[in-house]
Design a protein around this motif. Structure first.
Motif, PDB file in Angstrom:
ATOM      1  N   ALA A   2       0.840  -1.205   0.000  1.00  0.00           N
ATOM      2  CA  ALA A   2       0.000   0.000   0.000  1.00  0.00           C
ATOM      3  C   ALA A   2       0.872   1.251   0.000  1.00  0.00           C
ATOM      4  O   ALA A   2       0.614   2.203  -0.746  1.00  0.00           O
ATOM      5  CB  ALA A   2      -0.927  -0.004   1.213  1.00  0.00           C
ATOM      6  N   HIS A   3       1.917   1.226   0.805  1.00  0.00           N
ATOM      7  CA  HIS A   3       2.811   2.377   0.867  1.00  0.00           C
ATOM      8  C   HIS A   3       3.525   2.584  -0.470  1.00  0.00           C
ATOM      9  O   HIS A   3       3.731   3.722  -0.905  1.00  0.00           O
ATOM     10  CB  HIS A   3       3.822   2.191   2.008  1.00  0.00           C
ATOM     11  CG  HIS A   3       4.571   3.438   2.324  1.00  0.00           C
ATOM     12  ND1 HIS A   3       5.897   3.612   2.014  1.00  0.00           N
ATOM     13  CD2 HIS A   3       4.156   4.595   2.913  1.00  0.00           C
ATOM     14  CE1 HIS A   3       6.278   4.815   2.409  1.00  0.00           C
ATOM     15  NE2 HIS A   3       5.247   5.431   2.961  1.00  0.00           N
ATOM     16  N   LEU A  27       9.065  -1.422   7.703  1.00  0.00           N
ATOM     17  CA  LEU A  27       8.142  -1.191   8.813  1.00  0.00           C
ATOM     18  C   LEU A  27       8.677  -0.126   9.776  1.00  0.00           C
ATOM     19  O   LEU A  27       7.889   0.604  10.374  1.00  0.00           O
ATOM     20  CB  LEU A  27       7.862  -2.505   9.546  1.00  0.00           C
ATOM     21  CG  LEU A  27       6.686  -2.503  10.513  1.00  0.00           C
ATOM     22  CD1 LEU A  27       5.409  -1.978   9.870  1.00  0.00           C
ATOM     23  CD2 LEU A  27       6.464  -3.892  11.074  1.00  0.00           C
ATOM     24  N   THR A  28       9.976  -0.008   9.915  1.00  0.00           N
ATOM     25  CA  THR A  28      10.533   1.037  10.786  1.00  0.00           C
ATOM     26  C   THR A  28      10.140   2.416  10.266  1.00  0.00           C
ATOM     27  O   THR A  28       9.707   3.282  11.035  1.00  0.00           O
ATOM     28  CB  THR A  28      12.070   0.909  10.870  1.00  0.00           C
ATOM     29  OG1 THR A  28      12.388  -0.363  11.438  1.00  0.00           O
ATOM     30  CG2 THR A  28      12.669   2.012  11.727  1.00  0.00           C
ATOM     31  N   TYR A  29      10.282   2.615   8.957  1.00  0.00           N
ATOM     32  CA  TYR A  29       9.890   3.896   8.362  1.00  0.00           C
ATOM     33  C   TYR A  29       8.400   4.147   8.591  1.00  0.00           C
ATOM     34  O   TYR A  29       7.991   5.231   9.008  1.00  0.00           O
ATOM     35  CB  TYR A  29      10.204   3.906   6.861  1.00  0.00           C
ATOM     36  CG  TYR A  29       9.796   5.185   6.181  1.00  0.00           C
ATOM     37  CD1 TYR A  29      10.649   6.286   6.157  1.00  0.00           C
ATOM     38  CD2 TYR A  29       8.540   5.308   5.592  1.00  0.00           C
ATOM     39  CE1 TYR A  29      10.268   7.474   5.552  1.00  0.00           C
ATOM     40  CE2 TYR A  29       8.143   6.498   4.992  1.00  0.00           C
ATOM     41  CZ  TYR A  29       9.008   7.570   4.974  1.00  0.00           C
ATOM     42  OH  TYR A  29       8.620   8.754   4.383  1.00  0.00           O
ATOM     43  N   GLN A  30       7.579   3.139   8.329  1.00  0.00           N
ATOM     44  CA  GLN A  30       6.135   3.311   8.499  1.00  0.00           C
ATOM     45  C   GLN A  30       5.757   3.538   9.953  1.00  0.00           C
ATOM     46  O   GLN A  30       4.846   4.308  10.251  1.00  0.00           O
ATOM     47  CB  GLN A  30       5.394   2.106   7.928  1.00  0.00           C
ATOM     48  CG  GLN A  30       5.418   2.089   6.422  1.00  0.00           C
ATOM     49  CD  GLN A  30       4.557   1.003   5.832  1.00  0.00           C
ATOM     50  OE1 GLN A  30       3.668   0.466   6.480  1.00  0.00           O
ATOM     51  NE2 GLN A  30       4.821   0.652   4.594  1.00  0.00           N
ATOM     52  N   GLU A  53      -5.734   6.624   3.127  1.00  0.00           N
ATOM     53  CA  GLU A  53      -5.128   7.305   1.973  1.00  0.00           C
ATOM     54  C   GLU A  53      -5.477   6.603   0.663  1.00  0.00           C
ATOM     55  O   GLU A  53      -5.819   7.253  -0.325  1.00  0.00           O
ATOM     56  CB  GLU A  53      -3.608   7.367   2.123  1.00  0.00           C
ATOM     57  CG  GLU A  53      -3.110   8.384   3.127  1.00  0.00           C
ATOM     58  CD  GLU A  53      -1.599   8.521   3.098  1.00  0.00           C
ATOM     59  OE1 GLU A  53      -1.037   8.762   2.004  1.00  0.00           O
ATOM     60  OE2 GLU A  53      -0.979   8.375   4.170  1.00  0.00           O
ATOM     61  N   ILE A  54      -5.358   5.288   0.659  1.00  0.00           N
ATOM     62  CA  ILE A  54      -5.667   4.513  -0.552  1.00  0.00           C
ATOM     63  C   ILE A  54      -7.133   4.696  -0.933  1.00  0.00           C
ATOM     64  O   ILE A  54      -7.468   4.947  -2.097  1.00  0.00           O
ATOM     65  CB  ILE A  54      -5.372   3.010  -0.332  1.00  0.00           C
ATOM     66  CG1 ILE A  54      -3.871   2.764  -0.182  1.00  0.00           C
ATOM     67  CG2 ILE A  54      -5.989   2.142  -1.419  1.00  0.00           C
ATOM     68  CD1 ILE A  54      -3.102   2.591  -1.460  1.00  0.00           C
ATOM     69  N   ASP A  55      -8.027   4.559   0.039  1.00  0.00           N
ATOM     70  CA  ASP A  55      -9.465   4.627  -0.231  1.00  0.00           C
ATOM     71  C   ASP A  55      -9.914   6.009  -0.685  1.00  0.00           C
ATOM     72  O   ASP A  55     -10.939   6.145  -1.362  1.00  0.00           O
ATOM     73  CB  ASP A  55     -10.263   4.188   0.998  1.00  0.00           C
ATOM     74  CG  ASP A  55     -10.098   2.704   1.304  1.00  0.00           C
ATOM     75  OD1 ASP A  55      -9.476   1.981   0.485  1.00  0.00           O
ATOM     76  OD2 ASP A  55     -10.571   2.259   2.365  1.00  0.00           O
ATOM     77  N   PHE A  71      -4.601  -0.778  -6.170  1.00  0.00           N
ATOM     78  CA  PHE A  71      -4.241  -1.599  -5.009  1.00  0.00           C
ATOM     79  C   PHE A  71      -5.147  -2.817  -4.859  1.00  0.00           C
ATOM     80  O   PHE A  71      -4.669  -3.953  -4.727  1.00  0.00           O
ATOM     81  CB  PHE A  71      -4.275  -0.748  -3.734  1.00  0.00           C
ATOM     82  CG  PHE A  71      -3.857  -1.508  -2.507  1.00  0.00           C
ATOM     83  CD1 PHE A  71      -2.529  -1.861  -2.319  1.00  0.00           C
ATOM     84  CD2 PHE A  71      -4.779  -1.862  -1.547  1.00  0.00           C
ATOM     85  CE1 PHE A  71      -2.135  -2.570  -1.193  1.00  0.00           C
ATOM     86  CE2 PHE A  71      -4.396  -2.573  -0.417  1.00  0.00           C
ATOM     87  CZ  PHE A  71      -3.060  -2.923  -0.240  1.00  0.00           C
ATOM     88  N   TYR A  72      -6.454  -2.593  -4.854  1.00  0.00           N
ATOM     89  CA  TYR A  72      -7.392  -3.691  -4.565  1.00  0.00           C
ATOM     90  C   TYR A  72      -7.632  -4.624  -5.746  1.00  0.00           C
ATOM     91  O   TYR A  72      -7.928  -5.799  -5.550  1.00  0.00           O
ATOM     92  CB  TYR A  72      -8.730  -3.139  -4.071  1.00  0.00           C
ATOM     93  CG  TYR A  72      -8.633  -2.441  -2.732  1.00  0.00           C
ATOM     94  CD1 TYR A  72      -8.283  -3.141  -1.587  1.00  0.00           C
ATOM     95  CD2 TYR A  72      -8.864  -1.073  -2.629  1.00  0.00           C
ATOM     96  CE1 TYR A  72      -8.178  -2.490  -0.356  1.00  0.00           C
ATOM     97  CE2 TYR A  72      -8.770  -0.413  -1.411  1.00  0.00           C
ATOM     98  CZ  TYR A  72      -8.429  -1.140  -0.276  1.00  0.00           C
ATOM     99  OH  TYR A  72      -8.321  -0.498   0.935  1.00  0.00           O
ATOM    100  N   ASN A  73      -7.498  -4.112  -6.980  1.00  0.00           N
ATOM    101  CA  ASN A  73      -7.818  -4.933  -8.144  1.00  0.00           C
ATOM    102  C   ASN A  73      -6.615  -5.518  -8.867  1.00  0.00           C
ATOM    103  O   ASN A  73      -6.758  -6.471  -9.632  1.00  0.00           O
ATOM    104  CB  ASN A  73      -8.646  -4.110  -9.145  1.00  0.00           C
ATOM    105  CG  ASN A  73      -9.996  -3.761  -8.570  1.00  0.00           C
ATOM    106  OD1 ASN A  73     -10.846  -4.605  -8.385  1.00  0.00           O
ATOM    107  ND2 ASN A  73     -10.177  -2.487  -8.234  1.00  0.00           N
ATOM    108  N   ILE A  74      -5.446  -4.941  -8.643  1.00  0.00           N
ATOM    109  CA  ILE A  74      -4.258  -5.423  -9.341  1.00  0.00           C
ATOM    110  C   ILE A  74      -3.178  -5.875  -8.358  1.00  0.00           C
ATOM    111  O   ILE A  74      -2.727  -7.016  -8.392  1.00  0.00           O
ATOM    112  CB  ILE A  74      -3.717  -4.355 -10.311  1.00  0.00           C
ATOM    113  CG1 ILE A  74      -4.784  -4.053 -11.380  1.00  0.00           C
ATOM    114  CG2 ILE A  74      -2.420  -4.820 -10.964  1.00  0.00           C
ATOM    115  CD1 ILE A  74      -4.487  -2.875 -12.275  1.00  0.00           C
ATOM    116  N   VAL A  75      -2.750  -4.979  -7.478  1.00  0.00           N
ATOM    117  CA  VAL A  75      -1.618  -5.273  -6.588  1.00  0.00           C
ATOM    118  C   VAL A  75      -1.932  -6.423  -5.636  1.00  0.00           C
ATOM    119  O   VAL A  75      -1.182  -7.403  -5.593  1.00  0.00           O
ATOM    120  CB  VAL A  75      -1.188  -4.007  -5.804  1.00  0.00           C
ATOM    121  CG1 VAL A  75      -0.138  -4.353  -4.768  1.00  0.00           C
ATOM    122  CG2 VAL A  75      -0.657  -2.951  -6.770  1.00  0.00           C
TER     123      VAL A  75
END
Length: 199
Positions: free
Chosen positions: A100-101, A112-115, A177-179, A188-192
């Motif tokens: 997602a990021h 994950l540290t960055y996030q 953010e994605i939504d 994101f939801y249909n391809i990734v």
């Protein structure tokens, strides 16, 4: 270690901010808990896990409304399938915070540290782990050979719990953010996500 020659030390779950459960199968150096059995000499035999624990975990993930989210879930879920026979986790896998990021901004770090620093109130939480590694002369090459099998339980368990918590907290903000962006959402939801099925 790879999924066929290694063993699964723990499974981490989080369901709300600052709550996490670390289910430990093996302590440091492959010492089994009551949820697993002694490792075969030289790891030439697949590790064995408590059947009751596997059934309880399957029942948990099979409940209505339960989803599976992760950070680089593709890499982690294969262990759950191979060692715990939890194919249900793949079926319920719905959100990957790393991916997602990447959809939101492919030029930033995605670890994950960055996030955790950007999307949670946990900040950097691996200081104790990194200090232990430094004090014990453990480098990345050693970790590659033994994964985190040598890290003491009392250091690894809190770190693992915070990994789950950081993923849970990050997911909420990344999902918002994605939504909010139809192009990102479609991608994101249909391809990734469909293209990254772990198995």
């Amino acid at each position: 270690k790879d999924v066929w020659w290694g063993y699964l030390r723990s499974l981490q779950l989080s369901w709300r901010d600052h709550y996490a459960l670390v289910i430990t199968f093996y302590k440091e150096h492959g010492e089994p808990t009551e949820l697993a059995y002694a490792l075969a000499e030289g790891h030439h035999k697949k590790p064995s896990y408590n059947e009751d624990a596997k059934v309880l975990l399957y029942d948990l993930f099979n409940r209505n409304g339960v989803t599976v989210d992760g950070h680089n879930g593709r890499g982690d879920l294969i262990w759950c399938v191979e060692h715990l026979e939890l194919d249900i986790m793949v079926e319920k896998f719905s959100f990957d915070t790393m991916l997602a990021h990447h959809v939101i901004n492919d030029t930033l770090p995605h670890d994950l540290t960055y996030q955790s620093k950007k999307y949670t109130d946990l900040g950097v939480y691996d200081t104790e782990l990194e200090t232990w590694k430094r004090d014990n002369g453990v480098n990345e090459k050693m970790l590659d050979a033994d994964s985190y099998g040598m890290i003491p339980y009392d250091i690894l368990a809190p770190y693992s719990a915070k990994d789950a918590d950081a993923t849970f907290q990050s997911k909420k903000k990344l999902k918002a953010e994605i939504d909010a962006n139809p192009q990102w959402s479609y991608l994101f939801y249909n391809i990734v996500m469909p293209a990254t099925a772990p198995i």
